[in-house]
Design a protein around this motif. Structure first.
Motif, PDB file in Angstrom:
ATOM      1  N   GLN A  60       0.822  -1.213   0.000  1.00 22.99           N
ATOM      2  CA  GLN A  60       0.000   0.000   0.000  1.00 22.99           C
ATOM      3  C   GLN A  60       0.853   1.258   0.000  1.00 22.99           C
ATOM      4  O   GLN A  60       0.630   2.186  -0.779  1.00 22.99           O
ATOM      5  CB  GLN A  60      -0.962  -0.020   1.205  1.00 22.99           C
ATOM      6  N   GLU A  61       1.854   1.233   0.862  1.00 27.12           N
ATOM      7  CA  GLU A  61       2.779   2.371   0.933  1.00 27.12           C
ATOM      8  C   GLU A  61       3.486   2.578  -0.420  1.00 27.12           C
ATOM      9  O   GLU A  61       3.627   3.713  -0.897  1.00 27.12           O
ATOM     10  CB  GLU A  61       3.802   2.067   2.034  1.00 27.12           C
ATOM     11  N   ALA A  62       3.888   1.487  -1.029  1.00 28.55           N
ATOM     12  CA  ALA A  62       4.599   1.579  -2.304  1.00 28.55           C
ATOM     13  C   ALA A  62       3.703   2.174  -3.381  1.00 28.55           C
ATOM     14  O   ALA A  62       4.122   3.056  -4.145  1.00 28.55           O
ATOM     15  CB  ALA A  62       5.085   0.200  -2.727  1.00 28.55           C
ATOM     16  N   ILE A  66       4.513   5.333  -5.733  1.00 21.18           N
ATOM     17  CA  ILE A  66       4.640   5.150  -7.188  1.00 21.18           C
ATOM     18  C   ILE A  66       3.746   6.163  -7.896  1.00 21.18           C
ATOM     19  O   ILE A  66       4.149   6.818  -8.865  1.00 21.18           O
ATOM     20  CB  ILE A  66       4.290   3.699  -7.585  1.00 21.18           C
ATOM     21  N   GLU A  67       2.518   6.326  -7.378  1.00 25.85           N
ATOM     22  CA  GLU A  67       1.576   7.282  -7.957  1.00 25.85           C
ATOM     23  C   GLU A  67       2.125   8.709  -7.856  1.00 25.85           C
ATOM     24  O   GLU A  67       2.121   9.466  -8.826  1.00 25.85           O
ATOM     25  CB  GLU A  67       0.240   7.148  -7.209  1.00 25.85           C
ATOM     26  N   GLU A  68       2.634   9.033  -6.677  1.00 28.47           N
ATOM     27  CA  GLU A  68       3.122  10.387  -6.439  1.00 28.47           C
ATOM     28  C   GLU A  68       4.363  10.727  -7.274  1.00 28.47           C
ATOM     29  O   GLU A  68       4.649  11.896  -7.532  1.00 28.47           O
ATOM     30  CB  GLU A  68       3.472  10.492  -4.951  1.00 28.47           C
ATOM     31  N   LEU A  69       5.090   9.704  -7.691  1.00 25.11           N
ATOM     32  CA  LEU A  69       6.355   9.935  -8.401  1.00 25.11           C
ATOM     33  C   LEU A  69       6.266   9.547  -9.875  1.00 25.11           C
ATOM     34  O   LEU A  69       7.280   9.313 -10.522  1.00 25.11           O
ATOM     35  CB  LEU A  69       7.477   9.154  -7.697  1.00 25.11           C
ATOM     36  N   PHE A  78       9.663  -4.833  -6.118  1.00 20.09           N
ATOM     37  CA  PHE A  78       8.952  -5.283  -4.932  1.00 20.09           C
ATOM     38  C   PHE A  78       9.831  -6.305  -4.214  1.00 20.09           C
ATOM     39  O   PHE A  78      10.161  -7.354  -4.766  1.00 20.09           O
ATOM     40  CB  PHE A  78       7.590  -5.896  -5.287  1.00 20.09           C
ATOM     41  N   ILE A  79      10.223  -5.990  -2.956  1.00 25.72           N
ATOM     42  CA  ILE A  79      11.126  -6.879  -2.221  1.00 25.72           C
ATOM     43  C   ILE A  79      10.476  -7.415  -0.953  1.00 25.72           C
ATOM     44  O   ILE A  79      11.146  -8.033  -0.124  1.00 25.72           O
ATOM     45  CB  ILE A  79      12.463  -6.178  -1.879  1.00 25.72           C
ATOM     46  N   GLU A  92       1.055  -5.042 -11.946  1.00 27.04           N
ATOM     47  CA  GLU A  92       0.729  -3.856 -12.745  1.00 27.04           C
ATOM     48  C   GLU A  92       1.646  -2.665 -12.489  1.00 27.04           C
ATOM     49  O   GLU A  92       1.691  -1.745 -13.292  1.00 27.04           O
ATOM     50  CB  GLU A  92      -0.730  -3.432 -12.470  1.00 27.04           C
ATOM     51  N   ASN A  93       2.353  -2.676 -11.347  1.00 24.92           N
ATOM     52  CA  ASN A  93       3.072  -1.459 -10.968  1.00 24.92           C
ATOM     53  C   ASN A  93       4.576  -1.600 -10.792  1.00 24.92           C
ATOM     54  O   ASN A  93       5.262  -0.600 -10.611  1.00 24.92           O
ATOM     55  CB  ASN A  93       2.491  -0.894  -9.665  1.00 24.92           C
ATOM     56  N   PHE A  94       5.075  -2.804 -10.800  1.00 26.98           N
ATOM     57  CA  PHE A  94       6.506  -2.992 -10.540  1.00 26.98           C
ATOM     58  C   PHE A  94       7.221  -3.538 -11.780  1.00 26.98           C
ATOM     59  O   PHE A  94       6.600  -4.167 -12.642  1.00 26.98           O
ATOM     60  CB  PHE A  94       6.710  -3.952  -9.360  1.00 26.98           C
ATOM     61  N   ALA A  95       8.536  -3.294 -11.840  1.00 30.16           N
ATOM     62  CA  ALA A  95       9.361  -3.849 -12.914  1.00 30.16           C
ATOM     63  C   ALA A  95       9.982  -5.181 -12.492  1.00 30.16           C
ATOM     64  O   ALA A  95      10.239  -6.044 -13.325  1.00 30.16           O
ATOM     65  CB  ALA A  95      10.461  -2.858 -13.287  1.00 30.16           C
ATOM     66  N   TRP A  96      10.243  -5.307 -11.191  1.00 29.35           N
ATOM     67  CA  TRP A  96      10.905  -6.494 -10.651  1.00 29.35           C
ATOM     68  C   TRP A  96      10.184  -6.976  -9.391  1.00 29.35           C
ATOM     69  O   TRP A  96       9.655  -6.172  -8.627  1.00 29.35           O
ATOM     70  CB  TRP A  96      12.333  -6.159 -10.185  1.00 29.35           C
ATOM     71  N   VAL A  97      10.261  -8.298  -9.152  1.00 29.26           N
ATOM     72  CA  VAL A  97       9.837  -8.889  -7.878  1.00 29.26           C
ATOM     73  C   VAL A  97      10.963  -9.822  -7.420  1.00 29.26           C
ATOM     74  O   VAL A  97      11.376 -10.716  -8.164  1.00 29.26           O
ATOM     75  CB  VAL A  97       8.521  -9.686  -8.025  1.00 29.26           C
TER      76      VAL A  97
END
Ligand SMILES: *Cc1c(COP(=O)(O)O)cnc(C)c1O
Length: 227
Positions: A60-62, A66-69, A78-79, A92-97
């Motif tokens: 949620q924090e991420a 992501i939206e703000e930036l 995502f780690i 939908e929102n990350f490049a890596w997991v």
């Protein structure tokens, strides 16, 4: 100069120094800035100094950051711990997991990865030390998951990640990283070269680089202690 920029330069210097000391090619180790609990403004400062890859643990924090930036071209990793019912926003929102440890999660991420985005880059998390409280696959289960994840169309399997319990410097610190590299060397193939070893944090990045890390995940040394 902002203190984050000073620390960023110090961390870059630690990485360069370790590359030289341990005979690693220059620029063979990427820095992932771990920005969990840090404000979007702090990420902006770091990004303005040239840092592109940021790691977040809490979904949620991420998503809020992501939206703000959105105006910056950042690469989000995502780690944190994946939850089966919350894979879609990750896809939908990350490049890596970095922390895949179950086939079910990998299958969902592949199904949910939007076609307009490149394949999701993933690492499998391995629990090298059985005493370790942190999660991860047993090394003996890793080969099977590698072949299964390697088949998924919207994921690109990049390598292995580990998060050992903190330990004193020296050989004890290097051991889990060496075991992860040896596991990778045994399991890599021409089809799945596993070019990424995601290992090493603020306190042990030199030990990880000595043992072949290609990506270090650094929070405290960049942003200061977390509240
Ligand atoms: C928090 C965290 C880091 C960064 O740890 P530091 O000691 O602050 O550098 C790295 N990897 C993972 C998975 C984390 O959760």
């Amino acid at each position: 100069m902002h203190e984050i920029v000073v620390r960023l330069e110090q961390v870059r210097e630690r990485i360069r120094q370790a590359e030289r000391e341990f005979g690693r090619p220059a620029d063979s180790v990427r820095l992932l800035a771990v920005s969990k609990t840090r404000a979007a403004d702090e990420i902006r400062v770091c990004a303005a100094a040239g840092q592109v890859a940021f790691g977040e643990n809490y979904l949620q924090e991420a998503l809020e950051k992501i939206e703000e930036l959105r105006d910056l071209a950042l690469e989000w990793h995502f780690i944190g711990r994946l939850q089966g019912n919350k894979t879609r926003p990750v896809a939908e929102n990350f490049a890596w997991v970095h922390g895949i440890e179950r086939l079910k999660h990998a299958e969902r991420l592949s199904q949910q990865r939007p076609d307009r985005l490149p394949p999701l880059q993933v690492c499998l998390q391995v629990k090298i030390d059985p005493e370790d409280s942190k999660g991860g696959l047993d090394p003996t289960e890793t080969a099977e998951l590698i072949s299964a994840v390697g088949e998924l169309p919207r994921l690109q399997l990049r390598g292995l990640m580990t998060l050992p319990a903190p330990s004193a410097a020296g050989e004890r610190q290097r051991r889990p990283f060496r075991l992860l590299r040896e596991l990778r060397d045994r399991l890599a193939s021409p089809e799945l070269p596993l070019d990424t070893l995601s290992m090493g944090m603020s306190g042990d990045l030199e030990a990880a680089i000595a043992e072949g890390a290609t990506l270090v995940r650094v929070g405290t040394a960049l942003f200061g202690p977390r509240n």
